[in-house]
Each structure stands twice: as C-alpha cells, then as structure tokens.
Design a protein around this motif. Structure first.
Motif, PDB file in Angstrom:
ATOM      1  N   MET A  67      41.087  41.051  41.137  1.00 24.45           N
ATOM      2  CA  MET A  67      41.229  40.496  39.797  1.00 24.45           C
ATOM      3  C   MET A  67      40.651  41.435  38.738  1.00 24.45           C
ATOM      4  SD  MET A  67      40.286  36.546  40.799  1.00 24.45           S
ATOM      5  CE  MET A  67      40.753  35.728  39.290  1.00 24.45           C
ATOM      6  N   ASN A  70      43.052  44.340  38.090  1.00 27.88           N
ATOM      7  CA  ASN A  70      44.374  43.970  37.602  1.00 27.88           C
ATOM      8  C   ASN A  70      44.556  44.365  36.133  1.00 27.88           C
ATOM      9  OD1 ASN A  70      46.938  42.729  37.503  1.00 27.88           O
ATOM     10  ND2 ASN A  70      46.019  40.860  36.680  1.00 27.88           N
ATOM     11  N   ASP A  76      45.546  37.451  36.660  1.00 29.58           N
ATOM     12  CA  ASP A  76      44.515  37.720  37.663  1.00 29.58           C
ATOM     13  C   ASP A  76      44.676  36.807  38.876  1.00 29.58           C
ATOM     14  OD1 ASP A  76      43.501  39.624  35.994  1.00 29.58           O
ATOM     15  OD2 ASP A  76      41.757  38.451  35.344  1.00 29.58           O
ATOM     16  N   GLU A  77      44.988  35.534  38.629  1.00 30.43           N
ATOM     17  CA  GLU A  77      45.122  34.586  39.734  1.00 30.43           C
ATOM     18  C   GLU A  77      46.312  34.926  40.624  1.00 30.43           C
ATOM     19  OE1 GLU A  77      45.421  29.760  40.544  1.00 30.43           O
ATOM     20  OE2 GLU A  77      44.773  30.518  38.594  1.00 30.43           O
ATOM     21  N   ALA A  80      45.340  37.838  42.777  1.00 31.36           N
ATOM     22  CA  ALA A  80      44.448  37.421  43.856  1.00 31.36           C
ATOM     23  C   ALA A  80      45.215  36.688  44.951  1.00 31.36           C
ATOM     24  CB  ALA A  80      43.326  36.541  43.297  1.00 31.36           C
TER      25      ALA A  80
END
Length: 367
Positions: A67, A70, A76-77, A80
């Motif tokens: 994250m 990125n 970010d999620e 991940a």
C-alpha cells in the motif's frame, strides 16, 4: 490520410501489445516469487525447527508495504488485495492454510476468511462459534474465523464467552463492510412477497428499510443469512436478506441493494489460533480481566493504561462463570504485549486483578 477509425484501431493494437508484454513480465515475476517461497519452505525444513509457514506479522508487513509503494491509479486497498491473493497462492505451495469459520457457506464470516487468508486457503464451515474453537484446539485446522462485534448491533457475546474456556490466542483481525441485499429466487413472485428470512442481527440492521418498504410482511429469523438464501430457493412468496456471496452461491436475484439502515455498517472478525504473534510494528492486544468486587476496582483496572499512555479501543463486560454478580472485562488496546509501555501497564493491572489472561497481540487489520 487514414480515417479516424483506422487510427483508433492502430492505437488500440499498440496498447494491447504493450499490455500483453506487461502481463508476461507480471507472470514471470509471480513465478519467481513462488520459487522464492518454495526456497523459504526448504530453509525452514532444513533448520529442524517446527515450521510456521503462515506468519501473520510478516503478511501484515508485506500488505502495508504494498500500500505504501502504490502510486495509483488502483486504490491502496485494491493493490493490497492483489498481493493478498499472490501470497495466498504462494503459501499454498509451501503448505495450504486450513481455516474453520462460522458457516454455512455464503456467510459474511466466510467472506472475512477469504479476505484475510485469500482464496487458496482450505476453508471449512462449522455450525457454531464454539465448534470453531474446538476444531482449532483439536488441531484439525490451524486457524478459525469468528465474528466479535458489529458497529450497529454491538458485541457478539458467544465469541467472548468462548474465550473464557479456551487457551487459544487471537492472531489477527478483519473488518468487513457489511452490505445487505433483498434477494429472491427464480420462482419468487416479486409482487407477492409475504415472508422475509434473515439472521436476527441482519434483520435488525435493516429494520427501518423494511418498515418503509415491507411493513406488513412476516419477518422470520433463521440461523444465518446463508440459511435464509437456501430457504428462498423453494418458496414462491419469500425473500431473503443476505450478502453478495450468498446471492452468487445460491443463484438468487438481488431485488434491492444495500438496504442496511447505516451505510457505515461493519463487522469485526477475529482470527484465532495457537501461536503467539511477534510484533509487526502496528499491533493491537486483547485481554480478559477479572477484578475483585471492591470499591475502586474499575479505576484500578483502567488507571495503569492512562499512566502509560496506552490507547484503549474497546472495553466490554460479560458475566463471570464463577459466580453471580461478578464480571469479566474484555479490553482491546493499541500496542504489542512485548513493548515496554504495555509490559508495565499489564504488570500493574495484574497486581490488582483477581485474574488476567492475555488473549493475544496481533497485527491491526490491514484490509
């Protein structure tokens, strides 16, 4: 001069060739990572020590780094989640993680298990929370996933009570945004719905929506939302409240989406196992404390955390199983049990408590 349509075709062809080359690079890098994972497994075996293939603190660190690195345009999620599945597949090459969860299939707990362990884990649905604890204690699976609290309906008492009679530790946590949908089967007459099935908590989380849209319809509480979805398959006048996974698993049509009364409705799940987890750099600790029934007991319990600047995130009370009108406190706080401030706070609490049991220190939920 070429027509605009031809220019578009040539540009798309160039972009698709570039995507194909990037896909080839990604495939090679994933294979290289998988080979490295196999080498890690061999090193662990050669050391002669009991190999712990799944390391919660290590996986949390990898996800956080993914994250941090990125640069978009993916969130970010999402980044991940991609790494979560890559790690899950690589870990399965070493040794598949066996996980029990509160079933049946299609529940939010299964969704939480997949979110935390990835789709390469071997998951097993069980009928009750205490069965999940027993399966992990017996060694039939390595980990269990159980719900512990909902942002709307509060704590899951069965989970807290199960810790009173168990030596298992909390190894991780998952927070899941809960979206409820009203769904029907292919034989349901949408204009003739007279019964709605759901778990009691889900029904409560959608109460205002149901009052507004189906005020005179019978509401039937069942053991799980997945059970509700299964029942609807054979009833022409019934609907169910459940999540996306149940709709896909049982082939139901979503009639109304996201009918929960609060858009921020979330449930927190715990990962239970037998191993203590080293610090990951961003951790939580949970403990269970019994205090003597005397004046100032609650102050004596909480004061050490304030003195050592330990941030409490949750305090719950449950009746003790040792006698009437005695209680057990369940406490969550930020920090790992091995850090100096937490160690000192726990030492002070232990000196005035009738009993103190550390349920585990574990990485704060990343996904």
């Amino acid at each position: 001069m070429a027509e605009p349509g031809e220019k578009t075709k040539r540009l798309l062809a160039v972009l698709r060739d570039r995507i194909d080359r990037i896909d080839g690079d990604i495939a090679q890098l994933i294979s290289a990572r998988a080979e490295c994972a196999l080498e890690v497994a061999e090193v662990k075996k050669a050391s002669g020590q009991t190999a712990l293939y799944y390391r919660p603190e290590r996986e949390a660190q990898v996800l956080r780094h993914a994250m941090e690195r990125n640069q978009g345009p993916l969130t970010d999620e999402e980044m991940a989640r991609l790494f979560r599945e890559i790690m899950s597949a690589c870990l399965a090459l070493e040794e598949p993680v066996k996980v029990a969860y509160l079933g049946p299939e299609g529940t939010f707990t299964q969704q939480a298990a997949l979110k935390h362990f990835g789709h390469s884990a071997e998951s097993r649905p069980l009928a009750a929370i205490d069965e999940v604890f027993r399966e992990v204690e017996a060694g039939a699976v390595s980990y269990g996933v159980v719900p512990v609290e909902n942002s709307t309906e509060g704590v899951i008492s069965h989970t807290l009570d199960s810790f009173m009679n168990s030596n298992l530790l909390i190894c991780g946590e998952v927070e899941l945004r809960i979206h409820h949908h009203l769904m029907i089967s292919d034989i349901t007459r949408a204009d003739s719905i007279s019964r709605i099935y759901s778990h009691a908590q889900s029904m409560a989380q959608c109460r205002k929506w149901l009052d507004a849209h189906y005020p005179g319809v019978e509401r039937v509480a069942v053991a799980s939302n997945a059970e509700a979805a299964k029942r609807v398959k054979g009833e022409w006048n019934a609907a169910a409240i459940a999540g996306d996974m149940a709709a896909g698993l049982y082939g139901l049509k979503i009639l109304a989406e996201k009918i929960e009364d609060r858009p921020d409705n979330s449930t927190r799940f715990l990962i239970i196992g037998s191993q203590a987890v080293p610090t990951s750099g961003d951790d939580k600790t949970s403990l269970m404390v019994s205090m003597r029934n005397e004046p100032g007991a609650l102050h004596d319990l909480l004061a050490p955390f304030q003195r050592h600047k330990v941030d409490l995130t949750r305090v719950e009370t449950r009746p003790s199983q040792s006698g009437n009108w005695t209680y057990v406190f369940f406490i969550d706080f930020i920090g790992h049990r091995d850090t100096p401030a937490v160690e000192e706070a726990l030492r002070e609490v232990g000196s005035c408590a009738a009993d103190l049991k550390i349920l585990g220190s574990y990485p704060r939920g990343v996904l």
